[in-house]
Design a protein around this motif. Structure first.
Motif, PDB file in Angstrom:
ATOM      1  N   ARG A 207       0.831  -1.213   0.000  1.00 35.88           N
ATOM      2  CA  ARG A 207       0.000   0.000   0.000  1.00 35.88           C
ATOM      3  C   ARG A 207       0.866   1.265   0.000  1.00 35.88           C
ATOM      4  O   ARG A 207       0.458   2.301  -0.532  1.00 35.88           O
ATOM      5  CB  ARG A 207      -0.935  -0.004   1.209  1.00 35.88           C
ATOM      6  CG  ARG A 207      -2.067  -1.012   1.094  1.00 35.88           C
ATOM      7  CD  ARG A 207      -3.080  -0.860   2.212  1.00 35.88           C
ATOM      8  NE  ARG A 207      -4.145  -1.847   2.098  1.00 35.88           N
ATOM      9  CZ  ARG A 207      -5.214  -1.712   1.316  1.00 35.88           C
ATOM     10  NH1 ARG A 207      -5.361  -0.604   0.589  1.00 35.88           N
ATOM     11  NH2 ARG A 207      -6.136  -2.649   1.267  1.00 35.88           N
ATOM     12  N   ARG A 328      -5.302  -1.747  -3.435  1.00 34.30           N
ATOM     13  CA  ARG A 328      -4.086  -1.375  -2.704  1.00 34.30           C
ATOM     14  C   ARG A 328      -3.745   0.100  -2.855  1.00 34.30           C
ATOM     15  O   ARG A 328      -2.678   0.536  -2.454  1.00 34.30           O
ATOM     16  CB  ARG A 328      -2.907  -2.235  -3.161  1.00 34.30           C
ATOM     17  CG  ARG A 328      -3.033  -3.723  -2.826  1.00 34.30           C
ATOM     18  CD  ARG A 328      -3.190  -3.944  -1.323  1.00 34.30           C
ATOM     19  NE  ARG A 328      -3.129  -5.355  -0.946  1.00 34.30           N
ATOM     20  CZ  ARG A 328      -4.165  -6.174  -0.908  1.00 34.30           C
ATOM     21  NH1 ARG A 328      -5.370  -5.716  -1.242  1.00 34.30           N
ATOM     22  NH2 ARG A 328      -4.027  -7.432  -0.533  1.00 34.30           N
ATOM     23  N   GLY A 329      -4.629   0.867  -3.463  1.00 33.67           N
ATOM     24  CA  GLY A 329      -4.441   2.310  -3.509  1.00 33.67           C
ATOM     25  C   GLY A 329      -3.904   2.867  -4.816  1.00 33.67           C
ATOM     26  O   GLY A 329      -3.690   4.083  -4.943  1.00 33.67           O
TER      27      GLY A 329
END
Length: 344
Positions: A207, A328-329
């Motif tokens: 992340r 995960r962004g």
């Protein structure tokens, strides 16, 4: 044909068992270079200069000064036509020259002196029918021991950015950063194989790192990019799985790309199975076949984890990887920009 005959036979083999046979029989052969046998009649010069260019007037030529009367390596791209000439040290009249067409291949090794396992991530076909572009992302081992000759090759390739995906424990290359002059980005990571989808510290690490990595990949001004870990095997191999899998390369070809690393070292091979069939099954690919018993080569388990996860909403690996990255962004706009750069 830039591929060594053994590598070419492996790439042309049409069944998993045949491909596995070439890996197991020639596992000690080091073939991470281009076979470009150009020869000429000398004029007594001690040194010769070889010019290779896509242009007939030799503009933007790759120039290499060598001793002897044979040139073996280059930075040529499969599917392109090149012009070549050789000059001695006594006059400007070429001692040899002509043109040649490079046979197509998904594997494009590059010899960078002082570095191993360097190859282009382009050339692979995708599920959309497109081909990943060459000359965009290179993968390989660390640059710590790169020589002046190796740096000249880096410059000839036009590489601008170094993405280092090692962990802090294995990072020791700031001297190489200074020598190459590349824009340098270090991401403290140890994520590889199916551990990429794990929780805990691995998830936190991803992340933190993956959104930044894809922000770099979304900016075309950063290209060409060199991406590496220590040896270009596990962490780099897993990142290549994610990057090319996202673009639509199927699991079988991702595995072949992973296995080609076996032709870059005389040890630490990465190939499927333990000699009992050479299939593409997940359990067959747990066998690591390397001298370092501390490395758990869980290659097949990575694909299994993606395909059996809740991210796989339509049965496609590419969709599963994209959903994973978004979770995960990683931003969709960065994924889209990366795809456009790599596929057009």
């Amino acid at each position: 044909d830039l591929c060594d005959p053994i590598l070419r036979a492996y790439l042309d083999a049409t069944t998993p068992t045949a491909q596995y046979t070439y890996l197991s029989e020639y596992s000690t052969y080091v073939l991470d270079y281009q076979t470009l046998p150009i020869t000429w009649k000398g004029d007594g010069s001690q040194n010769y200069t070889v010019y290779i260019s896509e242009n007939k007037d030799f503009s933007n030529a790759y120039v290499c000064k060598i001793k002897g009367k044979e040139f073996k390596n280059g930075i040529c791209v499969p599917g392109k036509t090149y012009y070549w000439k050789v000059l001695g040290s006594f006059n400007d009249k070429p001692l040899g020259g002509g043109k040649f067409y490079v046979k197509d291949a998904p594997a494009r090794f590059i010899k960078i002196d002082g570095v191993s396992n360097v190859r282009d991530m382009g050339g692979w076909k995708t599920e959309s029918g497109k081909t990943i572009k060459y000359e965009k992302i290179y993968r390989g081992a660390r640059l710590d021991d790169i020589t002046d000759l190796g740096i000249s090759t880096i410059k000839a390739l036009g590489i601008k950015t170094d993405i280092d995906i090692r962990s802090t424990a294995s990072w020791d290359s700031y001297g190489a950063v200074e020598k190459t002059g590349l824009k340098y980005y270090f991401f403290d990571t140890n994520a590889h194989y199916d551990y990429v989808l794990g929780g805990g510290d691995t998830e936190k690490e991803i992340r933190e790192n993956y959104p930044q990595i894809f922000e770099l990949l979304a900016d075309e001004s950063n290209y060409p990019i060199y991406m590496h870990c220590n040896f270009g095997n596990d962490r780099t191999g897993s990142m290549a799985f994610i990057l090319n899998g996202l673009l639509g390369v199927n699991y079988e070809d991702l595995t072949r790309d992973y296995e080609i690393t076996s032709y870059a070292f005389s040890h630490d091979n990465r190939w499927r199975g333990d000699g009992t069939g050479g299939t593409f099954g997940p359990n067959d690919l747990i066998q690591h076949n390397i001298s370092n018993s501390n490395v758990d080569g869980r290659w097949g388990m990575m694909n299994k984890a993606f395909m059996e996860s809740h991210y796989c909403t339509d049965g496609k690996l590419s969709t599963s990887i994209q959903n994973f990255l978004l979770d995960r962004g990683v931003k969709q706009e960065h994924i889209d920009a990366y795809k456009k750069i790599m596929l057009g």
